[in-house]
Scaffold this active site. Structure first.
Site, mmCIF file in Angstrom:
data_model
loop_
_atom_site.group_PDB
_atom_site.id
_atom_site.type_symbol
_atom_site.label_atom_id
_atom_site.label_comp_id
_atom_site.label_asym_id
_atom_site.label_seq_id
_atom_site.Cartn_x
_atom_site.Cartn_y
_atom_site.Cartn_z
ATOM 1 N N ASN A 419 45.298 32.303 14.577
ATOM 2 C CA ASN A 419 45.988 32.974 16.041
ATOM 3 C C ASN A 419 45.361 34.110 15.886
ATOM 4 O O ASN A 419 45.934 34.828 14.653
ATOM 5 C CB ASN A 419 47.481 33.005 15.923
ATOM 6 C CG ASN A 419 48.770 33.917 17.023
ATOM 7 O OD1 ASN A 419 48.258 33.378 17.947
ATOM 8 N ND2 ASN A 419 48.534 35.237 16.754
ATOM 9 N N GLU A 420 45.380 34.640 16.824
ATOM 10 C CA GLU A 420 45.194 36.431 16.896
ATOM 11 C C GLU A 420 44.100 37.031 15.465
ATOM 12 O O GLU A 420 44.598 38.079 15.064
ATOM 13 C CB GLU A 420 45.694 37.485 17.778
ATOM 14 C CG GLU A 420 46.128 36.982 18.059
ATOM 15 C CD GLU A 420 47.179 37.796 19.239
ATOM 16 O OE1 GLU A 420 47.511 39.143 18.292
ATOM 17 O OE2 GLU A 420 47.874 37.698 20.486
ATOM 18 N N TYR A 475 48.889 40.578 27.808
ATOM 19 C CA TYR A 475 50.028 41.288 27.848
ATOM 20 C C TYR A 475 49.692 41.822 29.681
ATOM 21 O O TYR A 475 50.518 42.853 28.897
ATOM 22 C CB TYR A 475 51.169 41.747 27.187
ATOM 23 C CG TYR A 475 51.576 40.227 26.150
ATOM 24 C CD1 TYR A 475 52.719 39.368 26.473
ATOM 25 C CD2 TYR A 475 51.326 40.214 24.815
ATOM 26 C CE1 TYR A 475 52.739 38.477 25.910
ATOM 27 C CE2 TYR A 475 51.276 38.405 24.535
ATOM 28 C CZ TYR A 475 52.131 38.065 24.621
ATOM 29 O OH TYR A 475 52.357 36.861 23.830
ATOM 30 N N GLU A 511 49.088 32.892 26.042
ATOM 31 C CA GLU A 511 50.275 33.587 25.328
ATOM 32 C C GLU A 511 50.182 34.275 26.232
ATOM 33 O O GLU A 511 49.686 35.506 27.413
ATOM 34 C CB GLU A 511 50.301 34.208 24.478
ATOM 35 C CG GLU A 511 50.383 33.356 23.304
ATOM 36 C CD GLU A 511 50.589 33.960 22.030
ATOM 37 O OE1 GLU A 511 50.985 35.684 22.566
ATOM 38 O OE2 GLU A 511 50.707 33.834 20.757
HETATM 39 C C1 GCB Z 1 51.154 38.124 20.327
HETATM 40 C C2 GCB Z 1 51.781 37.055 19.153
HETATM 41 C C3 GCB Z 1 52.854 36.822 19.421
HETATM 42 C C4 GCB Z 1 54.019 37.969 19.366
HETATM 43 C C5 GCB Z 1 53.713 38.173 20.902
HETATM 44 C C6 GCB Z 1 54.264 39.516 21.050
HETATM 45 O O1 GCB Z 1 49.935 38.253 21.053
HETATM 46 O O2 GCB Z 1 50.348 35.895 19.034
HETATM 47 O O3 GCB Z 1 52.935 36.352 17.421
HETATM 48 O O4 GCB Z 1 54.904 37.326 18.918
HETATM 49 O O5 GCB Z 1 52.311 38.168 20.633
HETATM 50 O O6 GCB Z 1 56.118 39.440 22.162
HETATM 51 O O7 GCB Z 1 54.259 40.818 20.472
#
Ligand code: GCB
Length: 613
Positions: A419-420, A475, A511
């Site tokens: 992951n990332e 995001y 995500e």
């Molecule tokens: C991400 C991560 C995850 C975090 C999320 C966040 O990219 O993969 O583990 O919890 O962002 O909420 O910032």
């Protein structure tokens, strides 16, 4: 590694319950040797559970280093003539086991099982003191990685790059189980459909603890009505099932694959081992993800194993409830972000036709993100002093153990090997390429992915060509264009189109989402409000529907979850759940439910969701 089972010839005893507990007084546990005596019952903990939130003492919650679990165990007298094993479904992150004063076994890696044969150490009828030392330290050479800082007062502080609390201890079950003297030690089954479709083929291989000269062997496949549909006397080969029932998302069908060592004379079973298998195929073709040759669209979540009090402790009530909530919403799939989940979770997914992207614990291989968040100068992620060959070897071992444990589960359709990771940094390709090759060698049947992070955009990323599916964590509207959905929508669309035109591979949005305080309502685009979470998701969906290659959407996160206390930008944890930590719905749930159960299907009817009403 086979899950222990109880049947006509094997016995299984749970060692779950209340164990005595103590914190190590120093880092030198050999000097302390608590396994040499009774640990007093002054502190006791439940197994399975993370120990951190059980007590009220901050020193226990934030303890860095070893803790000790201890209980008495008796091997039943009737087990004479059998071999018996101790099995730990997980010890997070490192476990050392002692039988009375003797060291038995060590295991590193907090989310995969390990076991040891104790037949020659304990006699039937004998009681022994079982001590398990568990260490929660993360270093540059563990998966996940971290760093321990020694403070001026001598206290030790754990730093890590991932956004969830470093829960530790025995969070999954502990077992004592028997197998006969000569036993079945490994079963591997791959399934496919014959060209003409109606016939299912099981390619299998069964290993035994020793060569079974002078004994018989058979494998049988039973359907759900317990009718025998295929049989063979060979330890490896292919079995055909005519008029096969496929394992389908939303409509699971499981065959019982039974391996037996038998007596040559009487045919009686001397060892029996069952695994449940589903006949299904998985393939990536062009920009599609195919299950049983049909295009599949993933709806669902990135999840966590996280509940109040238990931390990461496996809890069957929460597990079943979570699956019920997902099904009700039309979530057909989830990712085991950011580590392998308890095997019971995969068994439930197998049984109920829920599709799983199975992830290793390789989260936080990225020193650039943390530096960015804290405004520090970035340290190189891949270097002799940070993630190096030893980290890579720990990662490889994590992959080996994940594939060995989960490869027979039909619900698992893809491996997510990280992951990332910092995928636009020097050194990432040298680090990742051998791991991709290893995973493909261990399992040539499933596609591979990793979850890509925003800084490594399509132009900057060095590794996406190695993978079959592009999983993107983005995001827009939250970390990017906060509070500005008018800017977020074209931003997200441009980003996705850049991946589509560069690779033309299937894209899963692994995500997306927004932190949301349950109960906070607002008119307008106010971050943290329930309305804003819904509006971010709806904005993202409009974009996904316009991009051909998007074949899935996993909202971050299913439920709110706990994060480290040092993350002052989190208020009692990450609040991106569409459910609260105790599983109460935020209003986004209704919007997701409407989209995912829409009778006309997703993407203007291109995909029919399996849970559409
Ligand atoms: C991400 C991560 C995850 C975090 C999320 C966040 O990219 O993969 O583990 O919890 O962002 O909420 O910032």
């Amino acid at each position: 590694m086979l899950k222990p089972q109880s049947n006509a010839v094997r016995e299984l005893v749970s060692l779950d319950g209340i164990w005595n507990f103590a914190l190590a007084q120093s880092t030198d546990i050999e000097a302390e040797s608590p396994w040499e005596r009774q640990i007093p019952a002054r502190l006791q903990v439940p197994v399975p559970a993370s120990y951190n939130d059980i007590f009220v003492d901050r020193k226990i919650r934030d303890h860095v280093g070893w803790v000790f679990y201890q209980r008495q165990v008796t091997v039943p007298r009737l087990w004479s003539g059998q071999r018996y094993f101790l099995r730990f479904d997980a010890a997070t992150h490192q476990g050392r086991v002692y039988i009375d004063d003797k060291f038995l076994v060590e295991h590193i890696g907090g989310y995969t099982p390990f076991e040891a044969d104790i037949t020659d150490l304990v006699n039937p009828g004998q009681q022994f003191r079982l001590t398990v030392a568990v260490n929660n330290e993360l270093t540059w050479h563990t998966i996940p990685p971290g760093r321990v800082e020694v403070l001026e007062n001598g206290d030790r502080k754990q730093h890590y790059q991932h956004d969830f609390f470093n829960y530790a201890g025995l969070a999954r079950s502990v077992w004592l189980y028997t197998v006969p003297k000569t036993f079945i030690s490994r079963i591997s089954v791959n399934t496919r459909e014959a060209e003409e479709g109606q016939t299912g083929i099981l390619d299998y291989e069964v290993e035994t603890s020793q060569v079974i000269d002078g004994l018989g062997f058979r494998v049988s496949v039973l359907d759900e009505d317990e009718t025998l549909v295929a049989q063979s006397c060979s330890q490896r080969g292919s079995l055909e099932i005519t008029s096969v029932h496929l394992w389908q998302p939303g409509a699971a069908y499981l065959y019982q694959f039974r391996a037996e060592i038998t007596s040559k004379d009487s045919g009686e079973a001397l060892d029996i081992c069952d695994v449940l298998v589903g006949v299904r195929t998985v393939k990536v073709t062009g920009n599609q993800f195919l299950i049983n040759d049909k295009p599949f669209y993933f709806t669902g979540f990135g999840k966590h194993e996280d509940t109040p009090v238990r931390g990461k402790g496996h809890d069957p009530a929460y597990m079943v409830h979570d699956f019920q909530l997902m099904k009700w919403m039309g979530a057909n799939s989830f990712r085991t972000s950011h580590y392998p989940y308890a095997e019971e979770v995969l068994e439930y997914a197998d049984r109920h036709g829920i599709v799983v992207i199975d992830e290793t614990a390789a989260v936080g291989l990225n020193l650039a993100i943390v530096a960015g968040v804290l405004g520090l100068k970035a340290v190189p992620t891949f270097s002799p002093d940070t993630m190096n060959d030893k980290t890579q070897e720990a990662h490889a071992q994590g992959i080996r153990e994940l594939v060995a444990r989960d490869k027979n589960h039909p619900s698992v359709v893809m491996w997510a090997i990280a992951n990332e990771p910092s995928s636009s940094e020097e050194g990432v390709r040298e680090y990742m390429e051998p791991l991709v090759a290893l995973t493909r060698e261990l399992d040539p049947t499933r596609p591979l992915c990793f979850a890509n992070e925003n800084q490594a955009n399509a132009a900057a990323d060095f590794i996406s060509d190695l993978f079959d599916v592009l999983c993107l964590n983005r995001y827009y509207g939250w970390y990017i264009n906060t509070g500005n959905l008018e800017a977020a929508e074209p931003g997200l669309e441009k980003d996705l189109r850049s991946w589509q035109s560069k690779y033309d591979k299937p894209i899963i949005m692994s995500e997306y989402g927004a932190d949301t305080m349950a109960g906070l309502h607002a008119v307008g685009d106010v971050p943290w409000s329930e309305e804003y979470q819904t509006r971010i998701l709806e904005m993202s969906h409009r974009v996904f529907d316009r991009i051909d290659n998007v074949v899935g959407e996993h909202v971050w996160n299913f439920a709110d979850f706990q994060t480290p206390a040092t993350f002052i930008f989190r208020v009692d944890g990450n609040k991106k759940g569409v459910f609260t930590r105790d599983r109460r719905p935020k209003s986004a749930v209704q919007s997701l439910r409407k989209r995912w159960t829409e009778p006309k299907g997703l993407k203007n009817g291109r995909y029919q969701n399996v849970f559409s009403s």
